[in-house]
Design a protein around this motif. Structure first.
Motif, PDB file in Angstrom:
ATOM      1  N   GLY A  59       0.397  -1.425   0.047  1.00  0.00           N
ATOM      2  CA  GLY A  59       0.203   0.064   0.427  1.00  0.00           C
ATOM      3  C   GLY A  59       0.931   0.882   0.299  1.00  0.00           C
ATOM      4  O   GLY A  59       1.711   0.973   0.606  1.00  0.00           O
ATOM      5  N   GLU A  60       0.454   2.429  -0.096  1.00  0.00           N
ATOM      6  CA  GLU A  60       0.932   3.970  -0.333  1.00  0.00           C
ATOM      7  C   GLU A  60       0.524   4.547   1.046  1.00  0.00           C
ATOM      8  O   GLU A  60      -0.414   4.733   0.945  1.00  0.00           O
ATOM      9  N   ILE A  61       1.359   5.232   1.185  1.00  0.00           N
ATOM     10  CA  ILE A  61       1.513   5.689   2.954  1.00  0.00           C
ATOM     11  C   ILE A  61       1.363   6.997   2.303  1.00  0.00           C
ATOM     12  O   ILE A  61       2.894   7.270   2.259  1.00  0.00           O
ATOM     13  N   ALA A  62       0.729   8.318   2.515  1.00  0.00           N
ATOM     14  CA  ALA A  62       1.039   9.342   1.866  1.00  0.00           C
ATOM     15  C   ALA A  62       0.637  10.983   3.655  1.00  0.00           C
ATOM     16  O   ALA A  62      -0.419   9.753   4.047  1.00  0.00           O
ATOM     17  N   CYS A  63       1.609  11.691   3.993  1.00  0.00           N
ATOM     18  CA  CYS A  63       1.554  12.129   4.915  1.00  0.00           C
ATOM     19  C   CYS A  63       1.116  13.228   5.170  1.00  0.00           C
ATOM     20  O   CYS A  63       1.624  14.158   3.478  1.00  0.00           O
ATOM     21  N   SER A  64       0.181  14.673   5.066  1.00  0.00           N
ATOM     22  CA  SER A  64      -0.171  15.974   3.995  1.00  0.00           C
ATOM     23  C   SER A  64       1.375  16.546   4.583  1.00  0.00           C
ATOM     24  O   SER A  64       1.435  17.784   4.132  1.00  0.00           O
ATOM     25  N   ASP A  65       1.661  16.186   6.237  1.00  0.00           N
ATOM     26  CA  ASP A  65       3.069  17.199   5.613  1.00  0.00           C
ATOM     27  C   ASP A  65       4.724  17.028   5.129  1.00  0.00           C
ATOM     28  O   ASP A  65       5.054  17.277   4.813  1.00  0.00           O
ATOM     29  N   GLY A  66       3.479  15.854   3.808  1.00  0.00           N
ATOM     30  CA  GLY A  66       4.629  15.146   2.986  1.00  0.00           C
ATOM     31  C   GLY A  66       6.453  15.068   2.903  1.00  0.00           C
ATOM     32  O   GLY A  66       6.522  13.736   2.512  1.00  0.00           O
ATOM     33  N   LYS A  67       6.614  14.261   4.449  1.00  0.00           N
ATOM     34  CA  LYS A  67       7.751  13.190   4.632  1.00  0.00           C
ATOM     35  C   LYS A  67       7.389  12.431   5.150  1.00  0.00           C
ATOM     36  O   LYS A  67       6.217  11.951   5.049  1.00  0.00           O
ATOM     37  N   PRO A  68       7.753  11.060   4.996  1.00  0.00           N
ATOM     38  CA  PRO A  68       6.970   9.821   4.928  1.00  0.00           C
ATOM     39  C   PRO A  68       6.681   9.744   6.418  1.00  0.00           C
ATOM     40  O   PRO A  68       7.530  10.053   7.507  1.00  0.00           O
ATOM     41  N   LEU A  69       6.077   8.672   6.648  1.00  0.00           N
ATOM     42  CA  LEU A  69       5.605   8.284   8.205  1.00  0.00           C
ATOM     43  C   LEU A  69       6.550   7.553   8.691  1.00  0.00           C
ATOM     44  O   LEU A  69       6.626   7.133  10.152  1.00  0.00           O
ATOM     45  N   THR A  70       7.835   6.183   8.045  1.00  0.00           N
ATOM     46  CA  THR A  70       8.865   5.924   8.982  1.00  0.00           C
ATOM     47  C   THR A  70       9.211   6.433   9.918  1.00  0.00           C
ATOM     48  O   THR A  70       9.742   7.723   9.524  1.00  0.00           O
ATOM     49  N   GLY A  71       9.255   5.550  10.926  1.00  0.00           N
ATOM     50  CA  GLY A  71       9.702   6.128  12.725  1.00  0.00           C
ATOM     51  C   GLY A  71       8.525   7.195  13.269  1.00  0.00           C
ATOM     52  O   GLY A  71       9.368   7.854  13.940  1.00  0.00           O
ATOM     53  N   ARG A  72       7.319   6.596  12.555  1.00  0.00           N
ATOM     54  CA  ARG A  72       6.559   8.603  13.441  1.00  0.00           C
ATOM     55  C   ARG A  72       5.572   7.208  13.586  1.00  0.00           C
ATOM     56  O   ARG A  72       4.633   8.605  13.784  1.00  0.00           O
ATOM     57  N   VAL A  73       5.605   6.213  14.156  1.00  0.00           N
ATOM     58  CA  VAL A  73       4.358   5.760  14.547  1.00  0.00           C
ATOM     59  C   VAL A  73       4.530   4.694  15.697  1.00  0.00           C
ATOM     60  O   VAL A  73       5.656   4.441  15.991  1.00  0.00           O
ATOM     61  N   ALA A  74       3.532   4.988  16.577  1.00  0.00           N
ATOM     62  CA  ALA A  74       3.824   4.101  17.652  1.00  0.00           C
ATOM     63  C   ALA A  74       3.248   2.688  18.211  1.00  0.00           C
ATOM     64  O   ALA A  74       1.942   2.643  17.383  1.00  0.00           O
TER      65      ALA A  74
END
Lengths: 245, 259
Positions: A59-74
């Motif tokens: 799947g494709e994951i996109a964040c509204s701030d344009g940065k990747p989500l990796t490392g920002r999920v608990a």
């Protein structure tokens, strides 16, 4: 920060569990996905956390701030996953212990102690997890999740191993501590979803699809006796039961 | 109190059993000496037994140290390095088809009659059980722990040192317990094949001269060394791993822990 998951698909032994699934997690809101066992809920959440290695899930994951989500999920799982050789305090500090070379800084220890006091366990900071009850252990896991301070918190049936009373208490606690965060929770308990969430989606069918969102009125945590909550619970249970027939 | 008395009672019971076998069978002294005679010899020959016992103990301890270190290093490299695992693991398993005892004469030839060949025997006999136990421990880390570590941003190194290694400690302790009980076998077999000191040598020598009581006394010293080692390691393992629950003796401890 909003998070969009698009075109997610999961295959299990050449069988399509779901495909072309789209999901939007509005920033600062609590989203719950309801579904029965085996519809790929856990794989979906592990895809967001970047730890879905056994399953054939994409799947494709996109964040509204344009940065990747990796490392920002608990990630908080059904199992508390407390390391049995570390004290309760060190388990809360695990993120710091695993990523920095040196010992945790005094302010980090201070913060971990504060979080432990918020989950009502400051007295038990130095004991080993084996000495805690199931509910206490899951509270430590909640403190550890909060310590990470991530933009997205993913919870995979976090309270399903607890008894009814402890589950209600922990739901209240989680609702107050996570009230302004972006949360994705997976559960098979409609009441739990209704008490805590801003929007509820049902994942079901074969291949599984997401229903249109249900938004319970009022603020979380909602009362178990609330008539609207009870009405929606009946509706959700019917939706879930309808799938099996 | 009972904890201190129990080993004494067990020792006394075994001695009584021994004595009654002597009484019932009426075995002559040179076949099965009674406990009284063996204990007398044990005290009379104490300096001799201590001298040879010290050599065997040193061989066992050094064999343990080398065997455990080698086993630990091998297990760590096997766990961290995929190609090594694929190429070396079959070789390791095949190597176990050769009985270590059959190698004793070869080791004697290569390393001489001194302590080195016995230490090598003990090391070899320990090496595989320790490697296998540690490797199993390292690869059986609960996947949940590793997934959690990854969401917390842990590097491969941190995952190995802070998750896999502590999670493997109980398996490592099991390997160590096995090692402690087989190391004396390696040392004694080495001494039997060829040496001029050590308890194994003393036993063979006493046997040849019909000093069966001395042989039994040496056997007792050997058993004492093995049992002490085992319990020492068991005690240390429990001390260092308080989280490792003992489900057999748990009833009292856990009910006190819960609120």
């Amino acid at each position: 920060m909003d998070i969009h998951l698009s075109n997610a698909s999961l295959h299990w032994q050449h069988h399509c569990v779901f495909s072309q699934l789209n999901l939007t997690l509005p920033g600062g809101r609590w989203t719950s996905i309801l579904g029965q066992s085996g519809v790929g809920k856990s794989s979906l959440i592990q895809l967001l956390c970047g730890i879905a290695d056994e399953a054939d899930v994409q799947g494709e994951i996109a964040c509204s701030d344009g940065k990747p989500l990796t490392g920002r999920v608990a990630w908080m799982a059904q199992d508390d996953l407390l390391l049995p050789w570390l004290s309760v305090l060190d388990n809360v500090l695990l993120g710091a212990r695993l990523t920095q070379q040196r010992r945790p800084k005094p302010e980090q220890i201070e913060r971990a102690r504060y979080l432990l006091s918020q989950v009502g366990l400051s007295e038990r900071a130095q004991v080993l997890p084996a000495q805690l009850s199931g509910g206490q252990r899951q509270r430590v896991a909640l403190a550890r999740t909060l310590f990470q301070d991530c933009p997205l918190v993913c919870m995979d049936e976090p309270f399903s191993a607890l008894d009814a009373i402890n589950r209600l208490r922990l739901q209240d606690l989680a609702a107050s501590l996570l009230h302004d965060r972006t949360v994705l929770m997976i559960t098979h308990d409609p009441l739990e979803a209704l008490r805590l969430s801003d929007q509820i989606l049902v994942l079901g069918g074969s291949p599984a699809k997401l229903s249109s969102p249900i938004t319970p009125p009022g603020r979380a945590p909602r009362q178990v006796s609330d008539s609207e909550v009870l009405r929606l619970q009946g509706e959700l249970l019917e939706m879930l039961a309808g799938e099996t027939s | 109190m009972m904890r201190l008395l129990r080993p004494l009672i067990i020792a006394l019971g075994l001695t009584l059993l021994w004595q009654s076998i002597v009484w019932i069978t009426g075995a002559p002294k040179f076949i099965l000496p009674g406990p009284v005679q063996v204990f007398t010899t044990l005290f009379e020959q104490a300096p001799l037994l201590a001298k040879h016992g010290a050599v065997t103990l040193a061989e066992i301890l050094l064999g343990l140290v080398f065997g455990v270190m080698l086993g630990l290093i091998s297990a760590l490299s096997l766990a961290t390095w995929g190609p090594l695992r694929r190429w070396l693991m079959p070789v390791l398993v095949i190597s176990q088809a050769i009985p270590v005892f059959a190698l004793a004469p070869v080791l004697m030839l290569w390393l001489g009659y001194g302590m080195a060949s016995k230490i090598a025997m003990a090391t070899l006999i320990i090496y595989f059980p320790v490697t296998a136990a540690c490797f199993d421990g390292l690869r059986q880390t609960p996947t949940g722990y590793l997934k959690l570590a990854r969401t917390l941003g842990a590097s491969k190194r941190a995952q190995l040192l802070q998750i896999r290694l502590p999670a493997a400690l109980p398996a490592f302790a099991s390997g160590l317990r096995v090692a402690a009980s087989v190391a004396p076998i390696g040392a004694v077999v080495g001494e039997w094949v060829g040496s001029s000191t050590g308890l194994g040598y003393l036993m063979l020598n006493a046997n040849a001269r019909m000093q069966v009581d001395l042989m039994f006394a040496a056997l007792l010293v050997l058993a004492l060394i093995a049992v002490t080692l085992y319990f020492l390691i068991d005690f240390l393992a429990r001390r260092l791993m308080p989280w490792q629950a003992d489900s057999l003796n748990k009833a009292k401890a856990s009910s006190a822990g819960h609120q």
